[in-house]
Design a protein around this motif. Structure first.
Motif, PDB file in Angstrom:
ATOM      1  N   ASN A 440       7.250   5.361  -2.895  1.00 58.35           N
ATOM      2  CA  ASN A 440       7.287   4.477  -1.725  1.00 58.35           C
ATOM      3  C   ASN A 440       5.934   4.468  -1.013  1.00 58.35           C
ATOM      4  N   GLY A 441       5.625   3.342  -0.377  1.00 59.11           N
ATOM      5  CA  GLY A 441       4.325   3.258   0.272  1.00 59.11           C
ATOM      6  C   GLY A 441       4.269   2.218   1.372  1.00 59.11           C
ATOM      7  N   PHE A 442       3.133   2.195   2.056  1.00 60.85           N
ATOM      8  CA  PHE A 442       2.863   1.213   3.102  1.00 60.85           C
ATOM      9  C   PHE A 442       1.445   0.682   2.927  1.00 60.85           C
ATOM     10  N   VAL A 443       1.274  -0.594   3.318  1.00 60.16           N
ATOM     11  CA  VAL A 443      -0.058  -1.205   3.343  1.00 60.16           C
ATOM     12  C   VAL A 443      -0.267  -1.757   4.745  1.00 60.16           C
ATOM     13  N   PHE A 444      -1.304  -1.266   5.429  1.00 65.18           N
ATOM     14  CA  PHE A 444      -1.594  -1.673   6.804  1.00 65.18           C
ATOM     15  C   PHE A 444      -2.923  -2.422   6.854  1.00 65.18           C
ATOM     16  N   GLY A 445      -2.994  -3.389   7.746  1.00 69.42           N
ATOM     17  CA  GLY A 445      -4.254  -4.100   7.928  1.00 69.42           C
ATOM     18  C   GLY A 445      -4.097  -5.213   8.949  1.00 69.42           C
ATOM     19  N   VAL A 446      -5.104  -5.407   9.789  1.00 70.57           N
ATOM     20  CA  VAL A 446      -5.052  -6.505  10.758  1.00 70.57           C
ATOM     21  C   VAL A 446      -5.115  -7.822   9.993  1.00 70.57           C
ATOM     22  N   PRO A 447      -4.684  -8.948  10.607  1.00 71.38           N
ATOM     23  CA  PRO A 447      -4.760 -10.236   9.904  1.00 71.38           C
ATOM     24  C   PRO A 447      -6.179 -10.517   9.411  1.00 71.38           C
ATOM     25  N   GLY A 448      -6.286 -10.878   8.161  1.00 69.43           N
ATOM     26  CA  GLY A 448      -7.593 -11.167   7.566  1.00 69.43           C
ATOM     27  C   GLY A 448      -8.269  -9.978   6.920  1.00 69.43           C
ATOM     28  N   SER A 449      -7.624  -8.799   6.968  1.00 74.42           N
ATOM     29  CA  SER A 449      -8.248  -7.599   6.398  1.00 74.42           C
ATOM     30  C   SER A 449      -8.053  -7.502   4.883  1.00 74.42           C
ATOM     31  N   GLY A 450      -7.145  -8.336   4.345  1.00 72.31           N
ATOM     32  CA  GLY A 450      -6.961  -8.352   2.887  1.00 72.31           C
ATOM     33  C   GLY A 450      -5.738  -7.596   2.406  1.00 72.31           C
ATOM     34  N   LYS A 451      -4.749  -7.362   3.294  1.00 67.38           N
ATOM     35  CA  LYS A 451      -3.574  -6.590   2.854  1.00 67.38           C
ATOM     36  C   LYS A 451      -2.714  -7.377   1.873  1.00 67.38           C
ATOM     37  N   SER A 452      -2.546  -8.692   2.110  1.00 63.69           N
ATOM     38  CA  SER A 452      -1.776  -9.516   1.164  1.00 63.69           C
ATOM     39  C   SER A 452      -2.498  -9.584  -0.179  1.00 63.69           C
ATOM     40  N   PHE A 453      -3.816  -9.701  -0.127  1.00 68.91           N
ATOM     41  CA  PHE A 453      -4.619  -9.733  -1.358  1.00 68.91           C
ATOM     42  C   PHE A 453      -4.457  -8.416  -2.119  1.00 68.91           C
ATOM     43  N   PHE A 454      -4.513  -7.295  -1.398  1.00 73.59           N
ATOM     44  CA  PHE A 454      -4.358  -5.969  -2.012  1.00 73.59           C
ATOM     45  C   PHE A 454      -3.025  -5.886  -2.737  1.00 73.59           C
TER      46      PHE A 454
END
Length: 791
Positions: A440-454
């Protein structure tokens, strides 16, 4: 330092080579006997054992944390009262083999074009890193005992303190077996041909074979200042002179060079009682010399109170050492550093030697070649456990600890997903979440930081590399394009949808009257939650009994019926209406909106291909009334899919974008918490995707889920409470600088115990970038450019 020129001669003395004039290559290998458990007899009554230890993040920490690591390392050094050797081995890395287990293999399924793009990205990053170099670290301990059994018992005692010390440092350490130790030596002797290793100590004992025959290469020639064998030119160097102060980055500067090398630090601890006795003797000797000097001056009518400069310096030095030993828990050691450089040609070897010597000069360290001692230096540097060169000097604990063997961690699993490159070492990151305690995991990032891309990069890697399934809960409908590209199913949940999911769907063909598989019981629990959500209040015991009775009645009738059918919500509604209790009609009335009313999207048979390997649930257009019910139905469908895949031996990767949206609902939050706890046993890997980690930390449920997640990717974060973030995630505050002021696609990743700063950016304009990109302005510009080219 000349203070100890006449003391500790036995400790300082190098061991004699087993063969003074070797008559064969085998005789140059200074090992007498080898055992399966990894204990080598390197001389008469002298035994050694080797341990491989993991690197830790030292370079990426701040000064306070580095001091803390430094102090713990000093504590470890003080705890060892036997001779030991720390070796940093820049061994050869077979890049073809790396490509075999990292690159995505062709499957002729229409997606090989994307696999080629992934492979091209990894190939480019491999060339940017330390091509063909893999770094390993060893601790080799040498003891003197009468026989093998005594040595074995002593090593068992030492191992307990070593494991404890490295545990405090945060570095894993494991003992090497006999075969593994021989493999380390074999990799040196057969540089570039490591895969040809085929030796087993047990089998060799059966046939009486000599391990040296398999270990050594065909030819080796020693010259005064270098030596060569079949495939490489080598040179042994040593540190001749140290400055009064040395940077803790010095050793890393040498070992980080992209060259094949072996750097060994030999350490012989001097017993404390002997240290104190010799220091007192030296101090009394200096005091005596000062008194004699004063008498001579007085006799010559020179009544100056000042003693000579040399004696003043000697006295000051020994007083400082005595204070350190007595007050600061410092120990004395004999230390020598030996460096073996390897190259393909003599010219390349000379160039590498010059580079290393230049690094030494820059740090005021004199590094010289081992003249006429190349063979002895080689055996000293290798993690065998012998020392055959006299290049030792005295050091206190803190001076020895400055030769810090730690740098930065690497993520290098044999099979897994590509996560960009390590920002410090520039090596590619390959992580396997399935190998973690839980994936299990989490991906954090402000809008535009590339979290969806990651996440899309990981999804693509998972989809293209095996047969695992991917399910995405998509509150913004931004994953529809990737699902359609990979032939997936898009389930757009809304009041106007023609995509239907039946909450009562079940494998009715496997039902039996006794419910031996517990399928009806599980569906009953789900329907309790669904009815409770529809009624908007907690159920009492009578209502729960009625719902459970109706669910059982519904499915038992189906089990009895020869012609099985999958029920829908209207079937459950009718059974409720036929019950004699008034509470049953109240429950049915609360369900009417979702059965016969305007929100009846769940009163249909499932018509979406949930068997697809890539499924996206779009929930952007759900109204406030339909949203809680949809969450429950969707979660039930997903959980059933995870269970079914687990039985087939297939992993399910569940991604939940805008994770905070689901946490706002009490029921979906509770459902997610349960999913996070039990999904590991069913082969599932959950990933929550959200913006600011600090917002998540305000929710107790989310904090618990985060603490139980072994995988965390932190992209750019707002400058907020870093200490709280560091505490919950398990990273240092200094490492959080990689997420406060960073570019899109770069950040910090925690995978199990490994924490690394990563760079997951890829070249703009590629098909993969265009597919995964969510920047609306770039998409509009790209569309205009495409239209202009077509015109």
């Amino acid at each position: 330092m000349g203070l100890f020129a006449d003391g500790f001669k036995e400790l300082k003395k190098a061991s004699e080579p087993l063969y003074k004039a070797p008559k064969s290559i085998q005789q140059t290998i200074e090992i007498m006997k080898v055992a399966e458990n990894g204990i080598f007899e390197v001389a008469r009554n002298r035994f050694s054992k080797c341990y491989r230890f993991q690197d830790i993040n030292y370079t990426t920490t701040n000064e306070t944390e580095q001091i803390d690591i430094f102090e713990r390392y000093c504590k470890f050094l003080n705890s060892l009262d036997v001779s030991f050797k720390i070796t940093i081995n820049n061994k050869n890395k077979d890049m073809e083999q790396v490509r075999d287990y990292v690159f995505l293999q062709r499957q002729d399924d229409g997606y090989d074009g994307f696999r080629r793009i992934y492979n091209d990205i990894m190939e480019q990053k491999i060339h940017e890193g330390r091509q063909g170099i893999e770094q390993e670290r060893y601790l080799t301990i040498t003891i003197e005992r009468k026989n093998f059994e005594e040595a074995k018992a002593q090593f068992a005692t030492i191992e307990a303190s070593v494991h404890k010390a490295f545990g405090e440092l945060g570095a894993e350490i494991v003992p090497l077996s006999g075969n593994e130790r021989i493999k380390v030596l074999y990799d040196y002797y057969h540089l570039g041909d490591e895969n040809s290793f085929d030796f087993d100590i047990r089998e060799a004992k059966k046939v009486g074979a000599d391990f040296r025959n398999d270990l050594c290469n065909g030819m080796i020639q020693f010259y005064p200042d270098y030596f060569k064998d079949e495939k490489k030119f080598c040179r042994a160097l040593f540190i001749k002179k140290y400055p009064s102060s040395l940077s803790d980055r010095f050793l890393n500067e040498i070992t980080s060079l992209p060259v094949h090398s072996i750097t060994s630090i030999d350490v012989v601890p001097i017993p404390k009682d002997m240290t104190t006795k010799i220091l007192q003797k030296k101090y009394l000797g200096i005091e005596s010399d000062i008194i004699k000097q004063q008498r001579v001056r007085n006799k010559n009518n020179d009544f100056s109170s000042e003693i000579s400069y040399n004696k003043r310096i000697e006295k000051k030095e020994i007083e400082e050492i005595m204070d350190d030993v007595r007050e600061n828990d410092q120990c004395l050691y004999y230390v020598s550093v030996t460096i073996i450089l390897m190259a393909d040609t003599k010219e390349e070897l000379d160039s590498m030697t010059e580079t290393v010597e230049t690094i030494g000069k820059r740090n005021s360290v004199t590094i010289e070649e081992h003249y006429l001692k190349q063979r002895e230096s080689l055996n000293t540097a290798l993690p065998i456990g012998v020392r055959q060169v006299e290049t030792m000097r005295t050091m206190l604990t803190q001076s020895l600890a400055v030769l810090m063997p730690f740098n930065v961690q690497e993520l290098n699993d044999k099979q897994g997903c590509y996560y960009g490159i390590n920002q410090v070492s520039k090596n590619i990151n390959i992580g396997n979440r399935k190998k973690l305690i839980n994936g299990n995991g989490f991906v954090f990032g402000v809008p535009g930081s590339g979290k969806s891309f990651f996440c899309k990069m990981e999804m693509g890697n998972v989809f293209l590399s095996g047969n695992d399934e991917i399910i995405v809960i998509d509150p913004m409908n931004e994953y529809f394009d990737i699902a359609q590209t990979y032939g997936g199913t898009v389930v757009n949940m809304s009041t106007y949808t023609d995509n239907y999911v039946n909450p009562l769907d079940m494998d009715v063909w496997s039902l039996d009257l006794n419910d031996s598989k517990g399928m009806i019981r599980e569906k009953g629990e789900f329907m309790l939650g669904l009815c409770e959500q529809c009624m908007g209040e907690s159920l009492n015991s009578r209502q729960k009994s009625i719902i459970d009775r109706c669910v059982r009645k519904l499915y038992i009738e189906i089990a009895r019926n020869r012609e099985k059918y999958v029920p829908i919500m209207s079937d459950f509604y009718e059974i409720l209406m036929n019950q004699p209790e008034d509470e049953a009609r109240d429950i049915a009335l609360s369900l009417e909106l979702f059965v016969n009313g305007s929100l009846n999207i769940f009163n249909h048979q499932t018509n979406v291909d949930v068997d697809n390997r890539f499924t996206v649930y779009g929930i952007r257009d759900l109204g406030t009334e339909l949203s809680p019910i949809t969450m429950l139905v969707m979660m039930e469908s997903i959980q059933n899919r995870i269970i079914a895949n687990g039985k087939r031996g297939i992993a399910t990767w569940l991604y939940i974008d805008e994770f905070h949206v689901l946490l706002n609902s009490e029921y979906s939050a509770k459902y997610l918490q349960q999913l996070w706890k039990k999904v590991r046993k069913q082969g599932g890997l959950c990933t929550g995707i959200t913006q600011n980690i600090v917002d998540l930390l305000q929710n107790y449920t989310a904090t618990t889920m985060l603490a139980n997640s072994e995988f965390v990717a932190l992209l750019k974060q707002a400058n907020t409470d870093s200490s709280r973030m560091a505490e919950v995630i398990g990273v240092s505050e200094a490492q959080l600088r990689f997420v406060t002021n960073t570019s899109s696609g770069m950040g910090l990743m925690k995978c199990g115990n490994v924490v690394i700063p990563f760079d997951n950016t890829i070249e703009k304009g590629t098909d993969l970038y265009n597919l995964y990109n969510t920047n609306i302005h770039e998409k509009i510009a790209m569309e205009k450019k495409k239209n202009a080219e077509q015109q």
